[in-house]
Design a protein around this motif. Sequence first.
Motif, PDB file in Angstrom:
ATOM      1  N   ALA A  14     -25.940  21.212 -90.038  1.00  0.00           N
ATOM      2  CA  ALA A  14     -26.677  21.554 -88.593  1.00  0.00           C
ATOM      3  C   ALA A  14     -26.252  20.508 -87.601  1.00  0.00           C
ATOM      4  CB  ALA A  14     -28.391  21.298 -89.001  1.00  0.00           C
ATOM      5  N   GLY A  15     -25.039  20.553 -87.255  1.00  0.00           N
ATOM      6  CA  GLY A  15     -24.527  19.924 -86.145  1.00  0.00           C
ATOM      7  C   GLY A  15     -24.688  20.859 -84.996  1.00  0.00           C
ATOM      8  N   PRO A  16     -23.965  20.521 -83.892  1.00  0.00           N
ATOM      9  CA  PRO A  16     -23.941  21.285 -82.688  1.00  0.00           C
ATOM     10  C   PRO A  16     -23.380  22.803 -82.747  1.00  0.00           C
ATOM     11  CG  PRO A  16     -22.956  19.312 -82.237  1.00  0.00           C
ATOM     12  CD  PRO A  16     -23.079  19.154 -83.613  1.00  0.00           C
ATOM     13  N   GLY A  18     -23.154  24.226 -86.107  1.00  0.00           N
ATOM     14  CA  GLY A  18     -23.988  25.060 -87.255  1.00  0.00           C
ATOM     15  C   GLY A  18     -25.161  25.704 -86.539  1.00  0.00           C
ATOM     16  N   PHE A  35     -28.013  24.999 -94.099  1.00  0.00           N
ATOM     17  CA  PHE A  35     -28.109  23.742 -95.203  1.00  0.00           C
ATOM     18  C   PHE A  35     -27.671  22.355 -94.485  1.00  0.00           C
ATOM     19  CE2 PHE A  35     -28.074  27.838 -97.507  1.00  0.00           C
ATOM     20  CZ  PHE A  35     -29.046  27.758 -98.377  1.00  0.00           C
ATOM     21  N   ARG A  37     -27.091  18.271 -95.088  1.00  0.00           N
ATOM     22  CA  ARG A  37     -27.581  17.278 -95.800  1.00  0.00           C
ATOM     23  C   ARG A  37     -28.292  16.019 -95.169  1.00  0.00           C
ATOM     24  NH1 ARG A  37     -21.443  14.901 -96.478  1.00  0.00           N
ATOM     25  NH2 ARG A  37     -21.298  13.997 -94.372  1.00  0.00           N
ATOM     26  N   GLU A  42     -26.894  15.279 -87.390  1.00  0.00           N
ATOM     27  CA  GLU A  42     -26.780  14.015 -88.084  1.00  0.00           C
ATOM     28  C   GLU A  42     -25.667  13.183 -87.642  1.00  0.00           C
ATOM     29  OE1 GLU A  42     -28.786  12.702 -90.583  1.00  0.00           O
ATOM     30  OE2 GLU A  42     -27.331  10.794 -90.610  1.00  0.00           O
ATOM     31  N   ASN A  59     -21.473  21.265 -73.035  1.00  0.00           N
ATOM     32  CA  ASN A  59     -21.705  21.029 -74.380  1.00  0.00           C
ATOM     33  C   ASN A  59     -23.163  21.766 -74.887  1.00  0.00           C
ATOM     34  OD1 ASN A  59     -20.033  18.895 -74.283  1.00  0.00           O
ATOM     35  ND2 ASN A  59     -21.481  17.440 -73.701  1.00  0.00           N
ATOM     36  N   ALA A 112     -27.776  18.790 -99.384  1.00  0.00           N
ATOM     37  CA  ALA A 112     -26.473  18.978 -99.311  1.00  0.00           C
ATOM     38  C   ALA A 112     -25.715  19.984-100.145  1.00  0.00           C
ATOM     39  CB  ALA A 112     -25.881  17.587 -99.653  1.00  0.00           C
ATOM     40  N   CYS A 159     -19.584  24.666 -91.254  1.00  0.00           N
ATOM     41  CA  CYS A 159     -19.736  23.927 -89.919  1.00  0.00           C
ATOM     42  C   CYS A 159     -19.953  22.326 -90.354  1.00  0.00           C
ATOM     43  CB  CYS A 159     -20.863  24.267 -89.198  1.00  0.00           C
ATOM     44  SG  CYS A 159     -20.511  26.264 -89.065  1.00  0.00           S
ATOM     45  N   THR A 160     -19.333  21.861 -91.466  1.00  0.00           N
ATOM     46  CA  THR A 160     -19.639  20.469 -92.007  1.00  0.00           C
ATOM     47  C   THR A 160     -18.921  19.340 -91.200  1.00  0.00           C
ATOM     48  OG1 THR A 160     -18.201  20.705 -94.040  1.00  0.00           O
ATOM     49  CG2 THR A 160     -20.378  21.323 -94.211  1.00  0.00           C
ATOM     50  N   GLY A 161     -18.073  19.850 -90.414  1.00  0.00           N
ATOM     51  CA  GLY A 161     -17.411  18.622 -89.291  1.00  0.00           C
ATOM     52  C   GLY A 161     -16.652  17.799 -90.339  1.00  0.00           C
ATOM     53  N   TYR A 163     -16.573  14.038 -89.674  1.00  0.00           N
ATOM     54  CA  TYR A 163     -17.174  12.625 -89.246  1.00  0.00           C
ATOM     55  C   TYR A 163     -17.581  11.738 -90.485  1.00  0.00           C
ATOM     56  CZ  TYR A 163     -18.859   8.644 -86.918  1.00  0.00           C
ATOM     57  OH  TYR A 163     -19.413   7.382 -86.452  1.00  0.00           O
ATOM     58  N   ALA A 378     -15.774  21.214 -85.735  1.00  0.00           N
ATOM     59  CA  ALA A 378     -14.690  20.297 -85.881  1.00  0.00           C
ATOM     60  C   ALA A 378     -13.674  20.401 -87.188  1.00  0.00           C
ATOM     61  CB  ALA A 378     -15.370  18.760 -85.848  1.00  0.00           C
ATOM     62  N   PHE A 387     -10.713  18.860 -81.117  1.00  0.00           N
ATOM     63  CA  PHE A 387     -11.703  19.760 -81.152  1.00  0.00           C
ATOM     64  C   PHE A 387     -12.818  19.374 -79.882  1.00  0.00           C
ATOM     65  CE2 PHE A 387     -15.963  21.047 -82.209  1.00  0.00           C
ATOM     66  CZ  PHE A 387     -15.657  22.754 -82.341  1.00  0.00           C
TER      67      PHE A 387
HETATM   68  C1  LIG Z   1     -17.631   9.642 -81.103  1.00  0.00           C
HETATM   69  C2  LIG Z   1     -17.261  11.268 -80.650  1.00  0.00           C
HETATM   70  C3  LIG Z   1     -17.452  11.659 -79.493  1.00  0.00           C
HETATM   71  C4  LIG Z   1     -17.172  13.001 -79.228  1.00  0.00           C
HETATM   72  N1  LIG Z   1     -17.263  13.426 -77.804  1.00  0.00           N
HETATM   73  C5  LIG Z   1     -17.211  14.936 -77.331  1.00  0.00           C
HETATM   74  C6  LIG Z   1     -17.304  15.087 -76.064  1.00  0.00           C
HETATM   75  O1  LIG Z   1     -17.736  14.726 -75.343  1.00  0.00           O
HETATM   76  N2  LIG Z   1     -17.037  16.495 -76.074  1.00  0.00           N
HETATM   77  C7  LIG Z   1     -16.961  17.393 -77.038  1.00  0.00           C
HETATM   78  O2  LIG Z   1     -16.767  18.812 -76.685  1.00  0.00           O
HETATM   79  N3  LIG Z   1     -16.679  16.923 -78.272  1.00  0.00           N
HETATM   80  C8  LIG Z   1     -16.822  15.844 -78.612  1.00  0.00           C
HETATM   81  N4  LIG Z   1     -16.481  15.344 -79.792  1.00  0.00           N
HETATM   82  C9  LIG Z   1     -15.902  16.308 -80.899  1.00  0.00           C
HETATM   83  C10 LIG Z   1     -16.851  17.038 -81.554  1.00  0.00           C
HETATM   84  O3  LIG Z   1     -17.354  17.951 -80.458  1.00  0.00           O
HETATM   85  C11 LIG Z   1     -18.058  16.630 -82.417  1.00  0.00           C
HETATM   86  O4  LIG Z   1     -17.462  15.802 -83.606  1.00  0.00           O
HETATM   87  C12 LIG Z   1     -19.066  17.659 -83.107  1.00  0.00           C
HETATM   88  O5  LIG Z   1     -20.140  16.840 -83.360  1.00  0.00           O
HETATM   89  C13 LIG Z   1     -18.486  18.432 -83.699  1.00  0.00           C
HETATM   90  O6  LIG Z   1     -19.718  19.354 -84.180  1.00  0.00           O
HETATM   91  P1  LIG Z   1     -19.773  20.184 -85.448  1.00  0.00           P
HETATM   92  O7  LIG Z   1     -20.903  20.828 -85.587  1.00  0.00           O
HETATM   93  O8  LIG Z   1     -18.387  20.883 -85.691  1.00  0.00           O
HETATM   94  O9  LIG Z   1     -19.768  18.959 -86.711  1.00  0.00           O
HETATM   95  P2  LIG Z   1     -20.742  17.689 -86.679  1.00  0.00           P
HETATM   96  O10 LIG Z   1     -21.443  17.275 -85.567  1.00  0.00           O
HETATM   97  O11 LIG Z   1     -19.927  16.721 -87.536  1.00  0.00           O
HETATM   98  O12 LIG Z   1     -21.874  18.317 -87.888  1.00  0.00           O
HETATM   99  C14 LIG Z   1     -21.452  18.719 -89.166  1.00  0.00           C
HETATM  100  C15 LIG Z   1     -22.866  18.484 -89.710  1.00  0.00           C
HETATM  101  O13 LIG Z   1     -22.689  19.047 -91.348  1.00  0.00           O
HETATM  102  C16 LIG Z   1     -23.661  18.022 -91.983  1.00  0.00           C
HETATM  103  N5  LIG Z   1     -22.721  18.205 -93.448  1.00  0.00           N
HETATM  104  C17 LIG Z   1     -21.659  17.465 -93.630  1.00  0.00           C
HETATM  105  N6  LIG Z   1     -21.363  17.781 -95.008  1.00  0.00           N
HETATM  106  C18 LIG Z   1     -22.338  18.583 -95.342  1.00  0.00           C
HETATM  107  C19 LIG Z   1     -22.357  19.263 -96.807  1.00  0.00           C
HETATM  108  N7  LIG Z   1     -21.886  18.998 -97.739  1.00  0.00           N
HETATM  109  N8  LIG Z   1     -23.696  19.936 -96.909  1.00  0.00           N
HETATM  110  C20 LIG Z   1     -24.630  20.015 -95.905  1.00  0.00           C
HETATM  111  N9  LIG Z   1     -24.472  19.409 -94.540  1.00  0.00           N
HETATM  112  C21 LIG Z   1     -23.288  18.909 -94.372  1.00  0.00           C
HETATM  113  C22 LIG Z   1     -23.387  16.636 -91.299  1.00  0.00           C
HETATM  114  O14 LIG Z   1     -24.433  15.769 -91.669  1.00  0.00           O
HETATM  115  C23 LIG Z   1     -23.488  17.288 -90.000  1.00  0.00           C
HETATM  116  O15 LIG Z   1     -24.757  17.382 -89.336  1.00  0.00           O
HETATM  117  C24 LIG Z   1     -16.547  13.948 -80.184  1.00  0.00           C
HETATM  118  C25 LIG Z   1     -16.639  13.306 -81.433  1.00  0.00           C
HETATM  119  C26 LIG Z   1     -16.898  11.960 -81.738  1.00  0.00           C
HETATM  120  C27 LIG Z   1     -16.570  11.608 -83.052  1.00  0.00           C
END
Ligand SMILES: Cc1cc2nc3c(=O)[nH]c(=O)nc-3n(C[C@H](O)[C@H](O)[C@H](O)COP(=O)(O)OP(=O)(O)OC[C@H]3O[C@@H](n4cnc5c(N)ncnc54)[C@H](O)[C@@H]3O)c2cc1C
Length: 415
Positions: A14-16, A18, A35, A37, A42, A59, A112, A159-161, A163, A378, A387
Amino acid sequence: MARMESQRIAVLGAGPIGLEAALYAAALQLPCTVFERGRVGENLQRWGHVRLFSPFGMNSTPLGRARIHADQPQHTLPDANAILTGRDHVTAYLEPLALSPALISSIRENTAVLRVGRRGFLKEDYPGDIRRAKEPFRLLLRDDKGKESIEEADVVLDCTGVYGHPRWLGEGGVPAIGEIAARSHIAHGLEDVAGERKAVYADKTTLVIGSGYSAATTVCNLAALADKHPATWVIWLARAPGTQPIRRITNDSLRERDHIAVRANTLATRSDGNVEFHPQTVVEAIETAGPDRGFKVSGHSGGKAVSWDVERVIANVGYTPDTDLYRELQIHECYATLGPMGLAAALLKHGGGDCLTIPSQGPAALRNPEPNFYILGAKSYGRNSNFLLRTGFEQIRDVFTLIMGKLHLDLYKTR
Ligand SMILES: Cc1cc2nc3c(=O)[nH]c(=O)nc-3n(C[C@H](O)[C@H](O)[C@H](O)COP(=O)(O)OP(=O)(O)OC[C@H]3O[C@@H](n4cnc5c(N)ncnc54)[C@H](O)[C@@H]3O)c2cc1C
């Protein structure tokens, strides 16, 4: 294209991205469970003190903003040009979205996903064959009390990223000697060195490894800490040659990003500050006697053996996707980035450069040999750190054209 309207969608994370995928599914009235974690957003919460470099308008989406306006008219959304911290983005946008009636009951926090497979099929069965889609995915889950369970789904959006999965800091990406044992004492990610974690870093010597924007942010924040705590010292190591660690993007329209690059490069080159910069430096061994006992770090710098005794180590050497999650599925991974091959190949053709100039790669690039399994956000970029959230929103639009079998479906356009 298979029409999947009544099928169950599982969103992992549930990142941005998901959350946005779940919102899109809800708008299409598709059954969907998220789902997560940890908590909603987070990873943004973990680097909550860091300012995003793209503005709020980039964003967020018209779909998300409309949802919040409709469900919580008293909530004021930030200005489109506002530059928010990670934490403020969660409070201003992700949490209100997650609380909307359309999503609230479909999000399972503190759950998770450990593994995903197919009922009745092993990895090697029916390679790339649509017959695999006849059986649902099986998701092995674990809640925060350690209880495990299985859920099924017909479509999975991973969509677990990345990080949560830092790389090793040793030369060539292999753990340095002693790094495996020392790992839990090394900080990864973006420590709030001048805020919540100030007491840990003030008046200490910290070794920072890495030459991306994360390392640059850490070094800038440590330098700010040194203004008030003058015994704070930073030893900054980068693999590449050159006295300017951060490559600036010509005429960068993202001012915040350029600001970090300029400040970090200035800190690296000036000789009167609290930062010493060592280009062309690799770490070969790292030892620690335990928590708060310091580190002995050794390696090579410009061909010469070097070693340091430091109190803290922060490794900002990048992240790698958790590919174990789908080890039992047929995912064609890029041998260089570990991203899904279709997308990685399209990105490779585009070449490196500024993420702002990378166009959407279209629905076909999101397909895997495993039917109905998609990697978005990501994680879809694997080890490539270019990304942008904006790209992730385009992926969501594209993936739902595949899920719904409607080539021109675009919920962003109609708002
Ligand atoms: C410091 C930083 C600054 C950034 N700034 C920008 C910006 O200004 N603009 C921009 O466009 N992008 C930016 N990014 C890049 C990117 O947009 C971000 O990383 C963004 O958070 C990606 O979103 P996401 O939903 O793909 O992944 P994430 O935000 O990483 O979300 C993944 C989610 O999955 C959960 N998860 C992981 N594994 C599991 C599992 N096994 N089971 C269940 N849940 C799980 C995590 O807890 C998390 O909530 C930045 C990245 C970083 C690190």
